[in-house]
Design a protein around this motif. Sequence first.
Motif, PDB file in Angstrom:
ATOM      1  N   GLU A 150      46.904  38.719  36.613  1.00 13.23           N
ATOM      2  CA  GLU A 150      47.197  37.556  37.450  1.00 13.23           C
ATOM      3  C   GLU A 150      47.263  36.278  36.618  1.00 13.23           C
ATOM      4  OE1 GLU A 150      45.440  35.405  41.503  1.00 13.23           O
ATOM      5  OE2 GLU A 150      44.708  37.376  40.866  1.00 13.23           O
ATOM      6  N   THR A 154      50.685  34.121  36.226  1.00 12.18           N
ATOM      7  CA  THR A 154      50.695  32.745  36.730  1.00 12.18           C
ATOM      8  C   THR A 154      51.151  31.766  35.657  1.00 12.18           C
ATOM      9  OG1 THR A 154      48.917  33.238  38.306  1.00 12.18           O
ATOM     10  CG2 THR A 154      49.284  30.927  37.740  1.00 12.18           C
ATOM     11  N   ARG A 158      54.770  29.496  35.390  1.00 13.41           N
ATOM     12  CA  ARG A 158      54.766  28.039  35.242  1.00 13.41           C
ATOM     13  C   ARG A 158      55.281  27.598  33.870  1.00 13.41           C
ATOM     14  NH1 ARG A 158      52.018  25.195  39.077  1.00 13.41           N
ATOM     15  NH2 ARG A 158      50.820  26.405  40.598  1.00 13.41           N
ATOM     16  N   ARG A 194      45.499  24.647  40.702  1.00 16.87           N
ATOM     17  CA  ARG A 194      44.981  25.905  41.211  1.00 16.87           C
ATOM     18  C   ARG A 194      46.072  26.665  41.966  1.00 16.87           C
ATOM     19  NH1 ARG A 194      39.169  27.044  43.996  1.00 16.87           N
ATOM     20  NH2 ARG A 194      39.528  29.221  44.515  1.00 16.87           N
ATOM     21  N   LEU A 195      46.096  28.006  41.772  1.00 18.29           N
ATOM     22  CA  LEU A 195      47.049  28.851  42.475  1.00 18.29           C
ATOM     23  C   LEU A 195      46.406  30.213  42.691  1.00 18.29           C
ATOM     24  CD1 LEU A 195      49.885  29.294  43.641  1.00 18.29           C
ATOM     25  CD2 LEU A 195      50.601  30.067  41.373  1.00 18.29           C
ATOM     26  N   VAL A 198      43.550  31.821  40.454  1.00 25.16           N
ATOM     27  CA  VAL A 198      43.592  31.141  39.157  1.00 25.16           C
ATOM     28  C   VAL A 198      43.292  29.663  39.353  1.00 25.16           C
ATOM     29  CG1 VAL A 198      45.013  30.593  37.157  1.00 25.16           C
ATOM     30  CG2 VAL A 198      45.267  32.804  38.313  1.00 25.16           C
TER      31      VAL A 198
END
Length: 274
Positions: A150, A154, A158, A194-195, A198
């Motif tokens: 993850e 992520t 990005r 934050r996502l 994560v």
Amino acid sequence: MPAALTIGDFSRATQLSVKTLRHYHRVGLLEPADVDAGTGYRRYTTEQIPTAQVIRRFRDLDMPLDHIHAVLEAPDLRKRNELISAHLVSLEQTLAQTQSAVASLRDLLAHPSTIAPVSHRRVDATMTAAVTAVITMGDLVPWYLGALGELHATLEARGIRPSGPTGGIYAGELFSDERGQATVFVPTATEIPRLGRVEPVVVPAAELAVVEHAGSLADVDRAYGTLAEYVASHELRLDGPIREYYLVGRQDTADENGWRTEVSWPIFSTGAAA
């Protein structure tokens, strides 16, 4: 009409004990063709011998009884083969783990006094993208793999490149009580939003005693043992979580022999060389 057999004769014919046959009856895996209502005597038929032989071979392969029942009750050949194949894959994985454990034990017996060099290092506070959770020791590996995947997915989405090696922080309770907090992190040059799981986390500065472990993490306990002996003998130990830095890990190569992991123990440094 197939011939009938007493449970004793059926036991001899199938090499399954009477006790085992009674248990298979209780759990509904292999039911007798007839049970006398007055005496409770079980009788089987010769047509049931092949089924008993199949069950016996599955048990020789350590297949759980509920899995065997599912195979026998499979609606078609395709589903039956899928269930059998899944168990064979599980056996192959178990065999690979056993072979790895045997190799590790042989190496330990052949080189019982092999001690990796220990160094001292100060690390500065580091901005990271991290996943943190309270987990059990039994869930550590699958949780770690999920968190690692993850994190990298992520950052890649990005367009953010890691600014250092992936690491992990593991609370002492995870080892002593088999349940505690764990964090997997990837250093980043800037704070990320934050996502999902994560989130941005600043890994604090620390003085560390460090030993590098080469190869699979299955025998990383040897590095832990070396560090514990060193820290205890030098009276440097501080309370705090253990850190691991994955210099070369599964995200870099599938060859476990090429993995390199730094295990780090928090210490009170006196400035003396290790």
